[in-house]
Write a protein that holds these residues in place. Structure first.
Motif, mmCIF file in Angstrom:
data_model
loop_
_atom_site.group_PDB
_atom_site.id
_atom_site.type_symbol
_atom_site.label_atom_id
_atom_site.label_comp_id
_atom_site.label_asym_id
_atom_site.label_seq_id
_atom_site.Cartn_x
_atom_site.Cartn_y
_atom_site.Cartn_z
ATOM 1 N N VAL A 164 0.836 -1.202 0.000
ATOM 2 C CA VAL A 164 0.000 0.000 0.000
ATOM 3 C C VAL A 164 0.869 1.249 0.000
ATOM 4 O O VAL A 164 0.648 2.189 -0.780
ATOM 5 N N GLU B 245 -4.490 -5.197 -0.545
ATOM 6 C CA GLU B 245 -5.198 -5.721 0.625
ATOM 7 C C GLU B 245 -6.452 -6.503 0.216
ATOM 8 O O GLU B 245 -7.543 -6.295 0.745
ATOM 9 N N VAL C 16 -8.741 -1.238 -6.017
ATOM 10 C CA VAL C 16 -9.016 0.176 -5.766
ATOM 11 C C VAL C 16 -8.588 0.988 -6.981
ATOM 12 O O VAL C 16 -7.572 0.703 -7.609
ATOM 13 N N ASP D 264 -4.938 6.985 -1.020
ATOM 14 C CA ASP D 264 -4.409 6.394 0.207
ATOM 15 C C ASP D 264 -4.219 4.892 0.094
ATOM 16 O O ASP D 264 -3.823 4.227 1.060
ATOM 17 N N ARG E 81 -6.455 2.661 -0.191
ATOM 18 C CA ARG E 81 -7.565 1.876 0.384
ATOM 19 C C ARG E 81 -8.935 2.288 -0.162
ATOM 20 O O ARG E 81 -9.858 1.493 -0.181
ATOM 21 N N GLU E 82 -9.043 3.534 -0.592
ATOM 22 C CA GLU E 82 -10.297 4.027 -1.155
ATOM 23 C C GLU E 82 -10.073 4.455 -2.601
ATOM 24 O O GLU E 82 -8.972 4.870 -2.978
#
Length: 224
Positions: free
Chosen positions: A36, A131, A135, A157, A159-160
């Motif tokens: 990430v 993860e 995304v 980021d 994650r989004e």
């Protein structure tokens, strides 16, 4: 797992095994082993070090290769999405290309006149597997161009989803997603160019057009 392998391998356009791609991605991936953190760092490098230029739509396949885009340090949305995907794959992070038609409410008079519309066909972005989920990342507009247009820069980021804002910094219409075209392991060059030539015949007359998009943006917003 087979699909993830497909989205991690080098291709003709996403030439993640090219020495320049490997060097650039390694330099900007940072010291962390966390995928990430690596993806986020690479995203910002591509977003801001490769200048957005909608006048840079190549009319030949070589112009869409990630290594070529990196060398020229400029490109339009698809070019930057291809480069980001290549840099991520070079760091063993699965990535694929996504496409959608978007209605761009912020453009320059010159570009709109040549395109004949504010609908951008087959806008490109990068889809990243992090993860255990996909995304979206949109590295299109570099920070200085966003500042010239008074557009909120896209952050990421890891994650989004990072997709275009519907409104600009002043609350005016910015981008509107109209139609999704799906995801691809490599650039669907033939489909892309066919769609562009049908939608924007004026753009490709006499071998294309030239211009300084950043200068045009600053002329529209002289206070910036």
């Amino acid at each position: 797992m087979d699909q993830l392998f497909l989205y991690g391998a080098p291709t003709f356009f996403i030439d993640s095994d090219h020495e320049k791609i490997i060097a650039f991605s390694s330099r900007h991936a940072g010291p962390s082993d966390n995928p990430v953190k690596k993806a986020v760092s690479i995203f910002y490098a591509v977003r801001d070090q490769i200048r957005y230029d909608p006048y840079e739509i190549p009319n030949h396949q070589e112009g869409f290769k990630a290594s070529r885009i990196l060398t020229e340090s400029k490109g339009f949305c698809v070019s930057k999405a291809v480069l980001l995907a290549a840099c991520l794959r070079a760091q063993s992070i699965p990535a694929r290309l996504g496409f959608a038609d978007v209605k761009n409410h912020l453009t320059t008079p010159k570009l709109k006149a040549k395109m004949g519309t504010d609908l951008f066909k087959w806008h490109g972005y990068t889809d990243i597997f992090l993860e255990e989920k996909w995304v979206k990342a949109t590295p299109t507009f570099n920070l200085s161009m966003c500042q010239a247009f008074d557009v909120l820069p896209l952050e990421f980021d890891g994650r989004e989803d990072s997709v275009f804002h519907p409104f600009d910094a002043k609350g005016q219409r910015h981008m509107e997603y109209v139609e999704d075209h799906g995801h691809f392991a490599d650039l669907p060059w033939v489909r892309l160019m066919e769609a562009y030539r049908i939608a924007y015949p004026g753009y490709f007359e006499s071998g294309g057009i030239s211009g300084d998009f950043n200068a045009e943006a600053k002329a529209l917003h002289p206070d910036k």
